[in-house]
Design an enzyme around this catalytic site. Structure first.
Site, PDB file in Angstrom:
ATOM      1  N   GLU A 184     -27.504  14.629 -31.906  1.00  0.00           N
ATOM      2  CA  GLU A 184     -27.159  13.213 -32.001  1.00  0.00           C
ATOM      3  C   GLU A 184     -27.838  12.598 -33.229  1.00  0.00           C
ATOM      4  O   GLU A 184     -29.001  12.177 -33.147  1.00  0.00           O
ATOM      5  CB  GLU A 184     -27.609  12.468 -30.743  1.00  0.00           C
ATOM      6  CG  GLU A 184     -26.936  12.964 -29.482  1.00  0.00           C
ATOM      7  CD  GLU A 184     -26.883  11.874 -28.413  1.00  0.00           C
ATOM      8  OE1 GLU A 184     -25.786  11.602 -27.930  1.00  0.00           O
ATOM      9  OE2 GLU A 184     -27.922  11.301 -28.085  1.00  0.00           O
ATOM     10  N   GLU A 224     -33.362   7.261 -28.041  1.00  0.00           N
ATOM     11  CA  GLU A 224     -33.877   5.947 -27.621  1.00  0.00           C
ATOM     12  C   GLU A 224     -35.224   6.099 -26.915  1.00  0.00           C
ATOM     13  O   GLU A 224     -36.091   5.230 -27.025  1.00  0.00           O
ATOM     14  CB  GLU A 224     -32.839   5.232 -26.741  1.00  0.00           C
ATOM     15  CG  GLU A 224     -31.692   4.695 -27.594  1.00  0.00           C
ATOM     16  CD  GLU A 224     -30.349   4.611 -26.902  1.00  0.00           C
ATOM     17  OE1 GLU A 224     -30.301   4.663 -25.660  1.00  0.00           O
ATOM     18  OE2 GLU A 224     -29.328   4.506 -27.615  1.00  0.00           O
ATOM     19  N   SER A 238     -21.330   7.801 -31.295  1.00  0.00           N
ATOM     20  CA  SER A 238     -20.051   7.108 -31.503  1.00  0.00           C
ATOM     21  C   SER A 238     -18.826   7.994 -31.276  1.00  0.00           C
ATOM     22  O   SER A 238     -17.844   7.896 -32.004  1.00  0.00           O
ATOM     23  CB  SER A 238     -20.004   6.459 -32.886  1.00  0.00           C
ATOM     24  OG  SER A 238     -21.013   5.461 -32.995  1.00  0.00           O
ATOM     25  N   HIS A 284     -33.836  11.923 -25.453  1.00  0.00           N
ATOM     26  CA  HIS A 284     -32.852  11.068 -26.123  1.00  0.00           C
ATOM     27  C   HIS A 284     -33.550  10.248 -27.213  1.00  0.00           C
ATOM     28  O   HIS A 284     -34.705   9.845 -27.048  1.00  0.00           O
ATOM     29  CB  HIS A 284     -32.171  10.145 -25.105  1.00  0.00           C
ATOM     30  CG  HIS A 284     -31.015   9.405 -25.701  1.00  0.00           C
ATOM     31  ND1 HIS A 284     -31.183   8.254 -26.435  1.00  0.00           N
ATOM     32  CD2 HIS A 284     -29.694   9.683 -25.709  1.00  0.00           C
ATOM     33  CE1 HIS A 284     -29.998   7.851 -26.867  1.00  0.00           C
ATOM     34  NE2 HIS A 284     -29.073   8.696 -26.436  1.00  0.00           N
ATOM     35  N   GLY A 288     -22.014   7.719 -25.135  1.00  0.00           N
ATOM     36  CA  GLY A 288     -22.668   6.514 -24.639  1.00  0.00           C
ATOM     37  C   GLY A 288     -21.650   5.421 -24.365  1.00  0.00           C
ATOM     38  O   GLY A 288     -20.954   5.433 -23.350  1.00  0.00           O
ATOM     39  N   GLY A 289     -21.524   4.502 -25.296  1.00  0.00           N
ATOM     40  CA  GLY A 289     -20.674   3.316 -25.129  1.00  0.00           C
ATOM     41  C   GLY A 289     -19.289   3.597 -24.555  1.00  0.00           C
ATOM     42  O   GLY A 289     -18.841   2.901 -23.633  1.00  0.00           O
ATOM     43  N   GLY A 298     -24.270   4.355 -31.310  1.00  0.00           N
ATOM     44  CA  GLY A 298     -23.972   2.953 -31.056  1.00  0.00           C
ATOM     45  C   GLY A 298     -23.628   2.156 -32.301  1.00  0.00           C
ATOM     46  O   GLY A 298     -23.598   0.931 -32.268  1.00  0.00           O
ATOM     47  N   ASN A 344     -23.464   9.248 -20.947  1.00  0.00           N
ATOM     48  CA  ASN A 344     -24.806   8.668 -20.868  1.00  0.00           C
ATOM     49  C   ASN A 344     -24.619   7.162 -20.727  1.00  0.00           C
ATOM     50  O   ASN A 344     -24.311   6.486 -21.702  1.00  0.00           O
ATOM     51  CB  ASN A 344     -25.585   9.016 -22.142  1.00  0.00           C
ATOM     52  CG  ASN A 344     -26.919   8.289 -22.208  1.00  0.00           C
ATOM     53  OD1 ASN A 344     -27.373   7.708 -21.220  1.00  0.00           O
ATOM     54  ND2 ASN A 344     -27.551   8.316 -23.376  1.00  0.00           N
ATOM     55  N   TRP A 345     -24.808   6.677 -19.509  1.00  0.00           N
ATOM     56  CA  TRP A 345     -24.561   5.250 -19.260  1.00  0.00           C
ATOM     57  C   TRP A 345     -25.690   4.346 -19.749  1.00  0.00           C
ATOM     58  O   TRP A 345     -25.573   3.130 -19.715  1.00  0.00           O
ATOM     59  CB  TRP A 345     -24.325   5.013 -17.768  1.00  0.00           C
ATOM     60  CG  TRP A 345     -22.951   5.415 -17.306  1.00  0.00           C
ATOM     61  CD1 TRP A 345     -21.930   5.920 -18.065  1.00  0.00           C
ATOM     62  CD2 TRP A 345     -22.453   5.330 -15.960  1.00  0.00           C
ATOM     63  NE1 TRP A 345     -20.823   6.153 -17.269  1.00  0.00           N
ATOM     64  CE2 TRP A 345     -21.118   5.802 -15.979  1.00  0.00           C
ATOM     65  CE3 TRP A 345     -23.007   4.903 -14.741  1.00  0.00           C
ATOM     66  CZ2 TRP A 345     -20.324   5.852 -14.822  1.00  0.00           C
ATOM     67  CZ3 TRP A 345     -22.230   4.957 -13.588  1.00  0.00           C
ATOM     68  CH2 TRP A 345     -20.896   5.423 -13.633  1.00  0.00           C
ATOM     69  N   LYS A 346     -26.812   4.925 -20.130  1.00  0.00           N
ATOM     70  CA  LYS A 346     -27.975   4.128 -20.562  1.00  0.00           C
ATOM     71  C   LYS A 346     -28.298   3.085 -19.484  1.00  0.00           C
ATOM     72  O   LYS A 346     -28.163   3.390 -18.306  1.00  0.00           O
ATOM     73  CB  LYS A 346     -27.698   3.507 -21.932  1.00  0.00           C
ATOM     74  CG  LYS A 346     -27.209   4.579 -22.917  1.00  0.00           C
ATOM     75  CD  LYS A 346     -27.204   4.165 -24.353  1.00  0.00           C
ATOM     76  CE  LYS A 346     -26.752   5.351 -25.202  1.00  0.00           C
ATOM     77  NZ  LYS A 346     -26.775   5.067 -26.631  1.00  0.00           N
TER      78      LYS A 346
HETATM   79  P1  PGA Z   1     -22.885   6.209 -28.362  1.00  0.00           P
HETATM   80  O1  PGA Z   1     -24.223   6.842 -27.718  1.00  0.00           O
HETATM   81  O2  PGA Z   1     -21.735   7.094 -27.902  1.00  0.00           O
HETATM   82  O3  PGA Z   1     -22.796   4.820 -27.800  1.00  0.00           O
HETATM   83  O4  PGA Z   1     -23.051   6.245 -29.834  1.00  0.00           O
HETATM   84  C1  PGA Z   1     -24.422   8.217 -27.644  1.00  0.00           C
HETATM   85  C2  PGA Z   1     -25.772   8.502 -27.033  1.00  0.00           C
HETATM   86  O5  PGA Z   1     -26.724   7.747 -27.277  1.00  0.00           O
HETATM   87  O6  PGA Z   1     -25.939   9.499 -26.288  1.00  0.00           O
END
Ligand code: PGA
Length: 250
Positions: free
Chosen positions: A168, A98, A214, A96, A235-236, A174, A10-12
Protein backbone atom coordinates in the site's frame (compact mmCIF):
# COMPACT_ATOMS: atom_id res chain seq x y z
CA UNK A 1 1.57 -20.86 -10.07
CA UNK A 2 -2.07 -19.87 -9.71
CA UNK A 3 -2.72 -17.92 -6.54
CA UNK A 4 -6.33 -17.41 -5.49
CA UNK A 5 -6.87 -13.69 -5.18
CA UNK A 6 -7.99 -12.15 -1.92
CA UNK A 7 -10.38 -9.20 -2.03
CA UNK A 8 -10.25 -7.59 1.40
CA UNK A 9 -12.27 -4.69 2.78
CA UNK A 10 -10.75 -2.39 5.38
CA UNK A 11 -13.60 -0.41 6.88
CA UNK A 12 -11.31 1.66 9.13
CA UNK A 13 -13.37 3.61 11.72
CA UNK A 14 -16.66 3.43 9.83
CA UNK A 15 -20.01 1.70 10.49
CA UNK A 16 -21.78 0.71 13.70
CA UNK A 17 -23.38 -2.67 14.43
CA UNK A 18 -26.67 -1.90 12.66
CA UNK A 19 -24.81 -0.62 9.58
CA UNK A 20 -22.63 -3.72 9.62
CA UNK A 21 -25.66 -6.04 9.59
CA UNK A 22 -27.29 -3.96 6.86
CA UNK A 23 -24.16 -4.15 4.70
CA UNK A 24 -24.06 -7.95 4.85
CA UNK A 25 -27.82 -8.28 4.31
CA UNK A 26 -27.33 -6.55 0.94
CA UNK A 27 -23.85 -7.79 0.13
CA UNK A 28 -24.12 -11.54 0.69
CA UNK A 29 -26.78 -12.34 -1.93
CA UNK A 30 -24.71 -10.43 -4.50
CA UNK A 31 -21.60 -12.54 -3.92
CA UNK A 32 -23.37 -15.86 -3.29
CA UNK A 33 -21.46 -18.58 -5.11
CA UNK A 34 -18.50 -16.32 -5.87
CA UNK A 35 -15.59 -18.71 -5.33
CA UNK A 36 -13.02 -17.29 -7.74
CA UNK A 37 -11.66 -14.94 -5.07
CA UNK A 38 -11.42 -15.11 -1.29
CA UNK A 39 -13.52 -12.34 0.28
CA UNK A 40 -12.57 -10.84 3.64
CA UNK A 41 -14.18 -7.92 5.47
CA UNK A 42 -12.38 -6.15 8.32
CA UNK A 43 -14.79 -4.01 10.37
CA UNK A 44 -14.01 -2.12 13.60
CA UNK A 45 -13.55 -4.44 16.62
CA UNK A 46 -16.97 -3.78 18.15
CA UNK A 47 -18.70 -4.82 14.91
CA UNK A 48 -16.77 -8.09 14.58
CA UNK A 49 -19.25 -10.36 16.44
CA UNK A 50 -22.18 -9.02 14.38
CA UNK A 51 -20.16 -9.44 11.21
CA UNK A 52 -19.17 -13.01 12.10
CA UNK A 53 -22.79 -13.85 12.81
CA UNK A 54 -23.95 -12.23 9.56
CA UNK A 55 -21.55 -14.22 7.34
CA UNK A 56 -22.06 -17.54 9.14
CA UNK A 57 -23.70 -19.34 6.22
CA UNK A 58 -21.49 -17.75 3.55
CA UNK A 59 -17.95 -18.03 2.17
CA UNK A 60 -17.06 -14.53 3.42
CA UNK A 61 -14.42 -14.28 6.17
CA UNK A 62 -14.09 -11.62 8.87
CA UNK A 63 -10.87 -9.95 9.96
CA UNK A 64 -9.81 -7.33 12.48
CA UNK A 65 -7.82 -4.19 11.67
CA UNK A 66 -5.13 -4.61 14.31
CA UNK A 67 -4.14 -6.89 17.19
CA UNK A 68 -1.89 -6.86 20.23
CA UNK A 69 0.88 -9.49 20.49
CA UNK A 70 0.13 -10.76 23.99
CA UNK A 71 -2.66 -13.20 24.89
CA UNK A 72 -3.75 -11.02 27.81
CA UNK A 73 -2.36 -8.48 30.22
CA UNK A 74 -2.48 -4.93 31.51
CA UNK A 75 -2.66 -3.25 28.10
CA UNK A 76 -5.55 -0.80 28.30
CA UNK A 77 -7.46 -0.46 25.07
CA UNK A 78 -5.85 -3.42 23.31
CA UNK A 79 -7.33 -6.62 21.87
CA UNK A 80 -5.43 -9.91 21.84
CA UNK A 81 -5.13 -12.49 19.07
CA UNK A 82 -6.71 -15.03 21.38
CA UNK A 83 -9.78 -12.79 21.77
CA UNK A 84 -10.05 -12.35 18.01
CA UNK A 85 -9.87 -16.07 17.34
CA UNK A 86 -12.41 -16.66 20.10
CA UNK A 87 -15.08 -14.46 18.44
CA UNK A 88 -14.61 -16.12 15.06
CA UNK A 89 -12.22 -13.70 13.43
CA UNK A 90 -9.97 -15.53 10.96
CA UNK A 91 -7.93 -12.66 9.48
CA UNK A 92 -6.18 -9.58 10.79
CA UNK A 93 -4.53 -6.54 9.22
CA UNK A 94 -1.10 -5.84 10.72
CA UNK A 95 1.00 -2.70 10.29
CA UNK A 96 -1.46 -0.60 8.31
CA UNK A 97 0.14 2.72 7.39
CA UNK A 98 -2.42 4.62 9.48
CA UNK A 99 -1.28 2.62 12.52
CA UNK A 100 2.34 3.39 11.61
CA UNK A 101 1.67 7.11 10.97
CA UNK A 102 -0.73 7.99 13.79
CA UNK A 103 -0.37 5.32 16.46
CA UNK A 104 3.32 4.63 16.77
CA UNK A 105 3.38 1.25 15.02
CA UNK A 106 6.97 0.25 14.28
CA UNK A 107 8.61 -2.48 12.23
CA UNK A 108 9.32 -4.26 15.50
CA UNK A 109 5.73 -4.17 16.75
CA UNK A 110 4.62 -5.40 13.31
CA UNK A 111 6.96 -8.36 13.75
CA UNK A 112 5.57 -9.15 17.22
CA UNK A 113 1.97 -8.85 16.01
CA UNK A 114 2.67 -10.99 12.96
CA UNK A 115 4.17 -13.74 15.11
CA UNK A 116 1.23 -13.58 17.53
CA UNK A 117 -1.38 -13.68 14.75
CA UNK A 118 0.30 -16.69 13.13
CA UNK A 119 0.60 -18.37 16.51
CA UNK A 120 -3.17 -18.18 16.90
CA UNK A 121 -3.96 -19.48 13.44
CA UNK A 122 -5.08 -16.09 12.14
CA UNK A 123 -4.30 -15.08 8.55
CA UNK A 124 -2.28 -11.86 8.84
CA UNK A 125 -2.42 -9.22 6.12
CA UNK A 126 0.81 -7.32 6.67
CA UNK A 127 0.89 -3.85 5.11
CA UNK A 128 4.04 -2.31 3.70
CA UNK A 129 4.51 0.79 1.58
CA UNK A 130 6.46 3.97 1.11
CA UNK A 131 5.34 7.54 1.80
CA UNK A 132 5.48 10.17 -0.95
CA UNK A 133 8.77 11.73 0.19
CA UNK A 134 10.40 8.31 0.16
CA UNK A 135 9.18 7.58 -3.37
CA UNK A 136 10.33 10.98 -4.59
CA UNK A 137 13.73 10.50 -2.99
CA UNK A 138 14.13 7.15 -4.76
CA UNK A 139 13.92 5.25 -1.47
CA UNK A 140 10.95 2.99 -2.28
CA UNK A 141 13.05 -0.14 -2.65
CA UNK A 142 15.00 0.48 0.56
CA UNK A 143 11.83 1.11 2.53
CA UNK A 144 10.07 -2.02 1.25
CA UNK A 145 13.18 -4.14 1.87
CA UNK A 146 13.50 -2.85 5.43
CA UNK A 147 9.79 -3.25 6.23
CA UNK A 148 9.73 -6.80 4.90
CA UNK A 149 13.00 -7.92 6.50
CA UNK A 150 11.98 -6.59 9.91
CA UNK A 151 8.42 -7.91 9.69
CA UNK A 152 9.63 -11.40 8.72
CA UNK A 153 12.42 -11.51 11.33
CA UNK A 154 12.77 -14.83 13.19
CA UNK A 155 9.71 -16.47 11.64
CA UNK A 156 10.02 -19.86 9.93
CA UNK A 157 8.48 -20.59 6.53
CA UNK A 158 6.37 -23.26 8.20
CA UNK A 159 4.96 -20.81 10.75
CA UNK A 160 4.45 -18.14 8.07
CA UNK A 161 2.32 -20.39 5.83
CA UNK A 162 -0.79 -18.18 6.08
CA UNK A 163 1.03 -14.89 5.53
CA UNK A 164 -0.50 -12.38 3.12
CA UNK A 165 1.18 -9.06 2.26
CA UNK A 166 -0.51 -5.87 1.13
CA UNK A 167 1.57 -3.35 -0.78
CA UNK A 168 0.00 0.00 0.00
CA UNK A 169 1.91 3.05 -1.19
CA UNK A 170 0.92 5.58 1.46
CA UNK A 171 0.53 8.39 -1.09
CA UNK A 172 -2.21 6.34 -2.80
CA UNK A 173 -4.33 5.70 0.30
CA UNK A 174 -7.54 7.70 0.36
CA UNK A 175 -6.13 10.18 -2.13
CA UNK A 176 -7.70 8.95 -5.34
CA UNK A 177 -4.17 8.48 -6.73
CA UNK A 178 -3.51 4.85 -7.61
CA UNK A 179 -0.19 3.29 -8.41
CA UNK A 180 -0.26 2.22 -12.03
CA UNK A 181 -0.48 -1.55 -12.48
CA UNK A 182 3.16 -1.44 -13.61
CA UNK A 183 4.34 0.47 -10.53
CA UNK A 184 2.46 -1.91 -8.25
CA UNK A 185 3.88 -4.92 -10.09
CA UNK A 186 7.42 -3.65 -9.68
CA UNK A 187 6.94 -3.30 -5.93
CA UNK A 188 5.32 -6.74 -5.72
CA UNK A 189 8.29 -8.35 -7.48
CA UNK A 190 10.60 -6.74 -4.97
CA UNK A 191 8.48 -7.88 -2.00
CA UNK A 192 8.28 -11.41 -3.40
CA UNK A 193 12.07 -11.37 -3.69
CA UNK A 194 12.41 -10.38 -0.04
CA UNK A 195 10.05 -13.18 0.96
CA UNK A 196 12.11 -15.62 -1.12
CA UNK A 197 15.29 -14.59 0.74
CA UNK A 198 13.72 -15.33 4.11
CA UNK A 199 11.25 -18.13 3.42
CA UNK A 200 12.51 -19.72 0.21
CA UNK A 201 11.51 -19.57 -3.43
CA UNK A 202 8.57 -22.02 -3.20
CA UNK A 203 7.03 -20.07 -0.37
CA UNK A 204 7.47 -16.81 -2.28
CA UNK A 205 5.76 -18.23 -5.34
CA UNK A 206 2.71 -19.10 -3.25
CA UNK A 207 2.67 -15.86 -1.27
CA UNK A 208 -0.26 -13.59 -2.01
CA UNK A 209 0.61 -9.92 -2.35
CA UNK A 210 -2.41 -7.60 -2.45
CA UNK A 211 -2.38 -4.06 -3.75
CA UNK A 212 -4.05 -1.29 -1.73
CA UNK A 213 -4.49 2.44 -2.27
CA UNK A 214 -7.52 3.96 -3.97
CA UNK A 215 -8.73 0.70 -5.52
CA UNK A 216 -12.08 1.48 -7.18
CA UNK A 217 -14.47 -0.36 -9.50
CA UNK A 218 -12.92 1.66 -12.37
CA UNK A 219 -9.32 0.52 -11.82
CA UNK A 220 -9.78 -2.92 -10.24
CA UNK A 221 -9.79 -4.84 -13.50
CA UNK A 222 -6.51 -3.40 -14.79
CA UNK A 223 -4.80 -3.93 -11.43
CA UNK A 224 -6.08 -7.50 -11.07
CA UNK A 225 -4.94 -8.33 -14.60
CA UNK A 226 -1.31 -8.06 -13.45
CA UNK A 227 -0.01 -11.56 -12.69
CA UNK A 228 1.97 -10.14 -9.75
CA UNK A 229 -1.12 -8.67 -8.06
CA UNK A 230 -2.95 -11.27 -6.00
CA UNK A 231 -5.87 -9.23 -4.78
CA UNK A 232 -6.80 -5.91 -3.23
CA UNK A 233 -7.07 -4.26 0.16
CA UNK A 234 -9.86 -1.74 -0.27
CA UNK A 235 -10.66 1.15 2.08
CA UNK A 236 -13.10 3.83 0.95
CA UNK A 237 -14.65 1.84 -1.88
CA UNK A 238 -15.43 -1.10 0.41
CA UNK A 239 -17.94 0.87 2.48
CA UNK A 240 -20.68 0.84 -0.13
CA UNK A 241 -22.07 -2.54 -1.15
CA UNK A 242 -22.28 -1.63 -4.80
CA UNK A 243 -18.68 -0.55 -5.22
CA UNK A 244 -17.21 -3.39 -3.18
CA UNK A 245 -19.23 -5.96 -5.15
CA UNK A 246 -18.00 -4.39 -8.39
CA UNK A 247 -14.41 -4.66 -7.16
CA UNK A 248 -14.83 -8.27 -5.97
CA UNK A 249 -16.22 -9.14 -9.40
CA UNK A 250 -13.68 -6.91 -11.25
P1 PGA B 1 -8.30 3.40 0.24
O1 PGA B 1 -7.61 2.70 1.52
O2 PGA B 1 -8.84 2.27 -0.62
O3 PGA B 1 -9.40 4.26 0.81
O4 PGA B 1 -7.25 4.17 -0.45
C1 PGA B 1 -6.86 1.53 1.40
C2 PGA B 1 -6.32 1.14 2.76
O5 PGA B 1 -5.97 2.02 3.55
O6 PGA B 1 -6.20 -0.07 3.07
Amino acid sequence: MVRKKMMAANWKMYKNVAETREFFREFLPLVAGHERDEIVVCPPYVDVPAAVESVKASQVAIGAQDVHWKDEGAFTGEISPRMLADVGCTHVIVGHSERRQYFGETDDSVNLKLKAALGHGLTPIVCVGEVLEEREAGLTEDVLRRQCARAFHAISAKKAAKLVIAYEPVWAIGTGKTATPEMASEAHVLIRGEAAKVFGEDFAQQLRILYGGSVKPENAKALMAEPEIDGALVGGASLAVKSFVAIVKY
